[in-house]
Scaffold this motif. Structure first.
Motif, PDB file in Angstrom:
ATOM      1  N   GLN A  38     148.705  50.018  67.696  1.00 62.49           N
ATOM      2  CA  GLN A  38     147.796  48.998  67.190  1.00 62.49           C
ATOM      3  C   GLN A  38     148.018  47.653  67.890  1.00 62.49           C
ATOM      4  OE1 GLN A  38     148.583  49.080  62.993  1.00 62.49           O
ATOM      5  NE2 GLN A  38     147.498  51.019  62.655  1.00 62.49           N
ATOM      6  N   ALA A  39     149.273  47.314  68.153  1.00 63.98           N
ATOM      7  CA  ALA A  39     149.568  46.069  68.859  1.00 63.98           C
ATOM      8  C   ALA A  39     149.023  46.117  70.287  1.00 63.98           C
ATOM      9  CB  ALA A  39     151.075  45.827  68.885  1.00 63.98           C
ATOM     10  N   LEU A  40     149.087  47.282  70.910  1.00 65.26           N
ATOM     11  CA  LEU A  40     148.539  47.443  72.254  1.00 65.26           C
ATOM     12  C   LEU A  40     147.032  47.250  72.240  1.00 65.26           C
ATOM     13  CD1 LEU A  40     148.808  48.242  75.248  1.00 65.26           C
ATOM     14  CD2 LEU A  40     148.693  50.650  74.528  1.00 65.26           C
ATOM     15  N   LEU A  44     144.857  44.418  74.249  1.00 63.90           N
ATOM     16  CA  LEU A  44     143.794  44.756  75.188  1.00 63.90           C
ATOM     17  C   LEU A  44     142.416  44.328  74.691  1.00 63.90           C
ATOM     18  CD1 LEU A  44     144.932  48.362  76.236  1.00 63.90           C
ATOM     19  CD2 LEU A  44     145.281  46.230  77.490  1.00 63.90           C
ATOM     20  N   GLY A  45     142.285  44.220  73.396  1.00 65.17           N
ATOM     21  CA  GLY A  45     140.997  43.849  72.817  1.00 65.17           C
ATOM     22  C   GLY A  45     140.004  44.988  72.768  1.00 65.17           C
ATOM     23  N   VAL A  46     140.473  46.220  72.827  1.00 61.79           N
ATOM     24  CA  VAL A  46     139.613  47.411  72.753  1.00 61.79           C
ATOM     25  C   VAL A  46     140.295  48.468  71.890  1.00 61.79           C
ATOM     26  CG1 VAL A  46     138.548  47.024  75.008  1.00 61.79           C
ATOM     27  CG2 VAL A  46     140.610  48.420  74.845  1.00 61.79           C
ATOM     28  N   GLU A  47     139.499  49.386  71.349  1.00 59.47           N
ATOM     29  CA  GLU A  47     140.065  50.529  70.633  1.00 59.47           C
ATOM     30  C   GLU A  47     140.304  51.657  71.619  1.00 59.47           C
ATOM     31  OE1 GLU A  47     137.609  51.704  67.399  1.00 59.47           O
ATOM     32  OE2 GLU A  47     138.218  50.005  66.133  1.00 59.47           O
ATOM     33  N   LEU A  48     141.522  52.185  71.586  1.00 59.69           N
ATOM     34  CA  LEU A  48     141.892  53.259  72.497  1.00 59.69           C
ATOM     35  C   LEU A  48     141.707  54.641  71.866  1.00 59.69           C
ATOM     36  CD1 LEU A  48     145.167  51.660  73.898  1.00 59.69           C
ATOM     37  CD2 LEU A  48     142.919  51.699  74.990  1.00 59.69           C
ATOM     38  N   PHE A  49     141.687  54.679  70.524  1.00 61.70           N
ATOM     39  CA  PHE A  49     141.528  55.938  69.805  1.00 61.70           C
ATOM     40  C   PHE A  49     140.378  55.833  68.818  1.00 61.70           C
ATOM     41  CE2 PHE A  49     146.047  55.903  70.982  1.00 61.70           C
ATOM     42  CZ  PHE A  49     146.160  57.124  71.619  1.00 61.70           C
TER      43      PHE A  49
END
Length: 309
Positions: A38-40, A44-49
Motif C-alpha cells: 500500500q505504501a508503494l 507511485l500514485g497508482v493502484e498495482l492490484f
C-alpha cells in the motif's frame, strides 16, 4: 522514495497473487507485507492490484511495473555479486593495450582465453604503439600492454611472451619469390626496400638495421613506414621488398608472397626474430590484473619469466 523492501514485497505478491503465500515466502506476517504494498502504491500514485474480487489481480500499471521491478532487483543482486567478486579478481574491468601486429594472431587467442577463464572480467582493448602504451601504463589509462622491447622505465614490469621469425615480403612475380631456394639476407643487398620508421616503429627499425649491418648488406631504403599492412601494400605496389613478422601471414594480401629467409639466427630472440613482451605498472591495484596476467602468460607458454606482483 521507493525502497528495495517495497519492491521485494510487491514482486512476491505479484508472483504469488496471494498475500498469505507471499508473506510465507518472505518469512514475514501478512499485515506488514500489505502495508508495504500500500505504501508503494501511494508513492507511485497508482493502484498495482485490482482488489475488487476475491482473488487479487495485477492492474495494467501493475503488470508494467512488475517487469521493471524485476530488472531493478536483478541489477541490485548483480551489483552485490560483483562487489563480492571484485576483490578476488573474479570480476572487474582490465584495459589491455596492444600493437597492430599483435592483433594478427596472438591477441585473438588472448581474448578467447580470457573470456573462457575469466567470464566476469571485461576486457577493454586499445590499439597503441609501444611508446604510447608505456605512457598509458604509467598514467593508469591501461592496465597491461603487449609491447615491443625494450621498455626502460623503472615503474614498468615486463615479461617475455613470444618471439617469431621475420619473413621476406616480395611482390608476386619477383625473381626472389619464384626461385628456389628461399632468399637469404644477402639477396637484399642493393634492392629497393620498404623500411620501418625509426620513430614510430623503432623496435623493428633497430632489429633490421642490426641484421643488415651484421650481414654486411645495404638495401636501398625507399620508404619509412610504421604499420605492417601499409608496408605490404607498398610491396604489392612494387615499391620495394620488406621483412615482416611471421604473424603478417594472417593478412593474406593478394599480390604479395611471403618467404622464409635463410641464414637467419634460430632458436629464440635474435637478429632474425622479433619479440613481444608483456608489460604492467608495478603497484597497479586492479584485483583482476594478476589473474589476466597469468592467463596471458600461460597461453604464451612462459613459465620462466618475471614474477607477477
Amino acid at each position: 522514495m521507493v525502497s528495495m523492501e517495497q519492491l521485494v514485497g510487491f514482486v512476491a505478491v505479484a508472483e504469488e497473487l496471494h498475500y498469505g503465500r507471499a508473506a510465507a515466502r518472505l518469512r514475514m506476517t501478512q499485515p506488514p507485507l500489505s502495508r508495504r504494498v500500500q505504501a508503494l502504491e501511494r508513492e507511485l500514485g497508482v493502484e498495482l492490484f485490482d482488489r475488487s474480487r476475491r482473488t487479487i489481480r495485477l492492474t495494467p500499471a501493475g503488470r508494467a511495473f512488475l517487469a521493471e521491478a524485476r530488472k531493478v532487483l536483478h541489477a541490485s543482486q548483480e551489483a552485490v555479486l560483483t562487489a563480492r567478486r571484485t576483490p578476488r579478481g573474479d570480476a572487474g574491468v582490465v584495459t589491455l593495450g596492444f600493437t597492430a601486429t599483435t592483433a594478427y594472431s596472438f591477441l585473438e587467442r588472448v581474448v578467447t582465453e580470457a573470456a573462457a577463464r575469466l567470464p566476469g572480467v571485461e576486457l577493454v582493448l586499445r590499439e597503441m604503439v609501444t611508446a604510447a602504451q608505456v605512457e598509458a601504463l604509467l598514467a593508469g589509462a591501461v592496465d597491461v600492454g603487449m609491447v615491443r622491447p625494450p621498455v626502460r622505465t623503472a615503474d614498468i614490469r615486463t615479461a617475455p611472451l613470444t618471439s617469431e621469425p621475420l619473413l621476406a615480403a616480395l611482390p608476386e612475380g619477383h625473381p626472389l619469390a619464384v626461385r628456389a631456394p628461399y632468399p637469404g639476407v644477402a639477396d637484399f643487398d642493393g634492392e629497393p626496400f620498404i623500411m620501418y620508421s625509426p620513430s614510430e616503429a623503432r623496435y623493428f627499425h633497430e632489429v633490421l638495421i642490426a641484421l643488415f649491418r651484421a650481414a654486411g648488406v645495404q638495401p636501398v631504403h625507399r620508404q619509412y613506414l610504421s604499420q605492417v599492412h601499409t608496408i605490404l601494400a607498398m610491396v604489392k605496389a612494387g615499391l620495394g621488398l620488406a621483412l615482416v613478422p611471421a604473424a603478417a601471414a594472417a593478412l593474406r594480401m593478394d599480390g604479395v608472397v611471403l618467404r622464409p629467409v635463410t641464414g637467419l639466427p634460430e632458436g629464440g630472440p635474435g637478429p632474425g626474430t622479433v619479440r613481444l613482451d608483456l608489460a604492467w605498472r608495478a603497484g597497479n591495484d586492479n584485483p583482476a590484473l594478476p589473474r589476466l596476467l597469468r592467463v596471458i602468460r600461460r597461453l604464451a607458454g612462459d613459465r620462466q619469466g618475471s614474477p607477477i606482483t
